[in-house]
Design a protein around this motif. Structure first.
Motif, short mmCIF file in Angstrom:
data_model
loop_
_atom_site.label_atom_id
_atom_site.label_comp_id
_atom_site.label_asym_id
_atom_site.label_seq_id
_atom_site.Cartn_x
_atom_site.Cartn_y
_atom_site.Cartn_z
N LEU A 131 0.84 -1.20 0.00
CA LEU A 131 0.00 0.00 0.00
C LEU A 131 0.87 1.25 0.00
O LEU A 131 1.82 1.37 0.79
CB LEU A 131 -0.92 0.01 1.22
CG LEU A 131 -2.07 -1.00 1.21
CD1 LEU A 131 -2.79 -0.99 2.55
CD2 LEU A 131 -3.06 -0.70 0.09
N ALA A 132 0.52 2.18 -0.86
CA ALA A 132 1.26 3.43 -0.95
C ALA A 132 0.94 4.32 0.25
O ALA A 132 -0.13 4.20 0.86
CB ALA A 132 0.87 4.16 -2.24
N PRO A 133 1.85 5.23 0.58
CA PRO A 133 1.49 6.26 1.57
C PRO A 133 0.25 7.01 1.07
O PRO A 133 0.10 7.23 -0.13
CB PRO A 133 2.72 7.17 1.59
CG PRO A 133 3.84 6.30 1.10
CD PRO A 133 3.24 5.37 0.09
N GLN A 134 -0.62 7.35 1.99
CA GLN A 134 -1.88 8.04 1.67
C GLN A 134 -2.90 7.13 0.98
O GLN A 134 -3.87 7.61 0.39
CB GLN A 134 -1.65 9.29 0.79
CG GLN A 134 -0.47 10.16 1.17
CD GLN A 134 -0.49 10.63 2.61
OE1 GLN A 134 -1.52 11.02 3.11
NE2 GLN A 134 0.67 10.58 3.26
N ALA A 135 -2.68 5.82 1.05
CA ALA A 135 -3.66 4.89 0.49
C ALA A 135 -4.93 4.88 1.33
O ALA A 135 -4.99 5.45 2.42
CB ALA A 135 -3.07 3.48 0.41
N ALA A 136 -5.97 4.21 0.80
CA ALA A 136 -7.24 4.12 1.52
C ALA A 136 -7.73 2.67 1.50
O ALA A 136 -7.59 1.98 0.49
CB ALA A 136 -8.28 5.04 0.91
N ALA A 224 -16.09 4.33 -4.04
CA ALA A 224 -15.12 5.03 -4.88
C ALA A 224 -14.81 6.42 -4.33
O ALA A 224 -13.66 6.87 -4.37
CB ALA A 224 -15.64 5.11 -6.32
N SER A 225 -15.82 7.09 -3.81
CA SER A 225 -15.59 8.40 -3.22
C SER A 225 -14.72 8.32 -1.98
O SER A 225 -13.81 9.15 -1.77
CB SER A 225 -16.93 9.05 -2.88
OG SER A 225 -16.75 10.31 -2.27
N LEU A 226 -14.95 7.31 -1.14
CA LEU A 226 -14.13 7.15 0.06
C LEU A 226 -12.68 6.83 -0.27
O LEU A 226 -11.77 7.15 0.50
CB LEU A 226 -14.71 6.04 0.95
CG LEU A 226 -15.95 6.40 1.75
CD1 LEU A 226 -16.54 5.17 2.41
CD2 LEU A 226 -15.64 7.46 2.81
N LEU A 227 -12.45 6.18 -1.40
CA LEU A 227 -11.08 5.87 -1.82
C LEU A 227 -10.36 7.09 -2.39
O LEU A 227 -9.14 7.06 -2.53
CB LEU A 227 -11.11 4.76 -2.87
CG LEU A 227 -11.56 3.38 -2.41
CD1 LEU A 227 -11.77 2.47 -3.61
CD2 LEU A 227 -10.54 2.75 -1.45
N SER A 228 -11.10 8.11 -2.73
CA SER A 228 -10.52 9.26 -3.44
C SER A 228 -10.13 10.37 -2.48
O SER A 228 -10.48 10.36 -1.29
CB SER A 228 -11.53 9.80 -4.45
OG SER A 228 -12.54 10.56 -3.80
N SER A 229 -9.44 11.38 -3.04
CA SER A 229 -9.05 12.54 -2.24
C SER A 229 -10.26 13.36 -1.81
O SER A 229 -10.15 14.21 -0.92
CB SER A 229 -8.09 13.42 -3.04
OG SER A 229 -8.69 13.85 -4.25
N ASP A 230 -11.43 13.11 -2.41
CA ASP A 230 -12.66 13.79 -1.97
C ASP A 230 -12.92 13.53 -0.49
O ASP A 230 -13.54 14.34 0.19
CB ASP A 230 -13.88 13.29 -2.76
CG ASP A 230 -13.82 13.66 -4.23
OD1 ASP A 230 -12.98 14.49 -4.60
OD2 ASP A 230 -14.63 13.11 -5.00
N SER A 231 -12.47 12.36 -0.01
CA SER A 231 -12.68 11.96 1.38
C SER A 231 -11.37 11.92 2.14
O SER A 231 -11.19 11.11 3.07
CB SER A 231 -13.36 10.58 1.43
OG SER A 231 -14.60 10.61 0.76
N GLY A 232 -10.45 12.79 1.78
CA GLY A 232 -9.11 12.76 2.34
C GLY A 232 -9.03 13.03 3.83
O GLY A 232 -7.99 12.75 4.45
N TRP A 233 -10.09 13.58 4.44
CA TRP A 233 -10.08 13.85 5.87
C TRP A 233 -11.09 12.98 6.61
O TRP A 233 -11.55 13.29 7.69
CB TRP A 233 -10.34 15.33 6.11
CG TRP A 233 -9.97 15.85 7.47
CD1 TRP A 233 -10.78 16.54 8.33
CD2 TRP A 233 -8.71 15.77 8.14
NE1 TRP A 233 -10.11 16.87 9.49
CE2 TRP A 233 -8.83 16.41 9.39
CE3 TRP A 233 -7.48 15.19 7.80
CZ2 TRP A 233 -7.77 16.50 10.30
CZ3 TRP A 233 -6.43 15.28 8.69
CH2 TRP A 233 -6.58 15.93 9.93
N VAL A 234 -11.44 11.84 5.97
CA VAL A 234 -12.42 10.92 6.55
C VAL A 234 -11.71 9.60 6.84
O VAL A 234 -11.20 8.95 5.92
CB VAL A 234 -13.61 10.68 5.60
CG1 VAL A 234 -14.60 9.70 6.23
CG2 VAL A 234 -14.29 11.99 5.24
N THR A 235 -11.69 9.21 8.10
CA THR A 235 -11.13 7.91 8.46
C THR A 235 -11.79 7.42 9.75
O THR A 235 -12.35 8.22 10.51
CB THR A 235 -9.60 7.97 8.62
OG1 THR A 235 -9.06 6.64 8.63
CG2 THR A 235 -9.18 8.71 9.87
N ALA A 236 -11.75 6.11 9.96
CA ALA A 236 -12.33 5.46 11.14
C ALA A 236 -13.84 5.59 11.22
O ALA A 236 -14.42 5.50 12.29
CB ALA A 236 -11.69 6.00 12.42
#
Length: 247
Positions: A131-136, A224-236
């Motif tokens: 997994l790359a850094p910043q992966a989802a 797909a949206s959660l995997l993208s930068s659109d959701s870059g501040w969404v985790t857990a």
């Protein structure tokens, strides 16, 4: 280029996730257990739309196969997307079993556990170095973790465990910049557990605020949206995609 791996990507929600990711420009690696024809059909559909996808066999219930599977993924990355790393992982593969608690066998219990909780745990562990850094990561769970439904106790219990595991993954992988969320579909028109007959669909629709069951594409677009930068501040987070099922 974003490269996303989706388990159980040959049909239903998994196929819709693969197609939604491809529409966003992702390279797609999708897995199938037995139905290579269905997997190849998804690959062709992506290719016909100008994308790139590869299908690989995987039994998520067999942890001992994961080292070999990771080697297959490394080979695909090297040949199809040189120097690429996985930017997304979707733990989606699963199956339904509808039995009341009194009739569930130990073999049935173990099978559901292996696919829905143990498999995602150890597959993520195996693929973490790719997994790359910043992966989802997105784990597919179920609205049955919130709404108790007679006949799905083991399935729902392990999906509930996967929701908890999602938060722990987010905590442990956060320092690497890896985001981890779960998506809980409500009643969706798929083949899971034998699909929906008209009477069952009507009953489910009557319990849903938007008055119908969902379609696989409606889940795919959220993932797909959660995997993208659109959701870059969404985790857990756990996102229920259910049209307001049993509010």
């Amino acid at each position: 280029m974003s490269i996303t791996l989706i388990t159980g990507g040959s049909r239903g929600i998994g196929a819709s996730i693969a197609l939604a990711c491809a529409r966003r420009g992702h390279g797609v690696i999708l897995t199938y257990q037995q139905n290579v024809e269905a997997a190849d059909a998804v690959v062709r559909q992506i290719a016909n739309a100008g994308g790139r996808a590869i299908a690989l066999p995987l039994d998520v219930g067999r942890v001992q196969s994961f080292a070999g599977f990771r080697a297959d993924v490394e080979r695909v990355l090297a040949t199809e997307w040189p120097a690429g790393q996985l930017s997304g992982l979707v733990n989606n593969a699963g199956y339904g079993l509808f039995n009341p608690i009194a009739t569930v066998s130990e073999a049935q219990f173990d099978g559901l556990f292996n696919v829905h909780l143990k498999g995602p745990f150890f597959l993520t562990q195996a693929l973490l170095p790719l997994l790359a850094p910043q992966a989802a990561i997105v784990n597919i769970t179920s609205a049955t973790t919130r709404v108790a439904t007679v006949g799905v106790a083991p399935y729902a219990s392990f999906k509930g465990g996967l929701e908890v595991l999602t938060r722990y993954m987010a905590k442990e992988f956060g320092p690497q910049g890896i985001r981890v969320n779960s998506v809980s579909p409500g009643p969706i028109r798929t083949e899971l557990g034998g699909g929906l007959d008209a009477a069952f669909e009507t009953a489910l629709a009557s319990q849903t605020a938007l008055g119908r069951v969902g379609e696989p594409d409606e889940v795919g677009s959220v993932v797909a949206s959660l995997l993208s930068s659109d959701s870059g501040w969404v985790t857990a987070q756990n996102i229920e995609v259910s049209g307001g099922y049993v509010i």
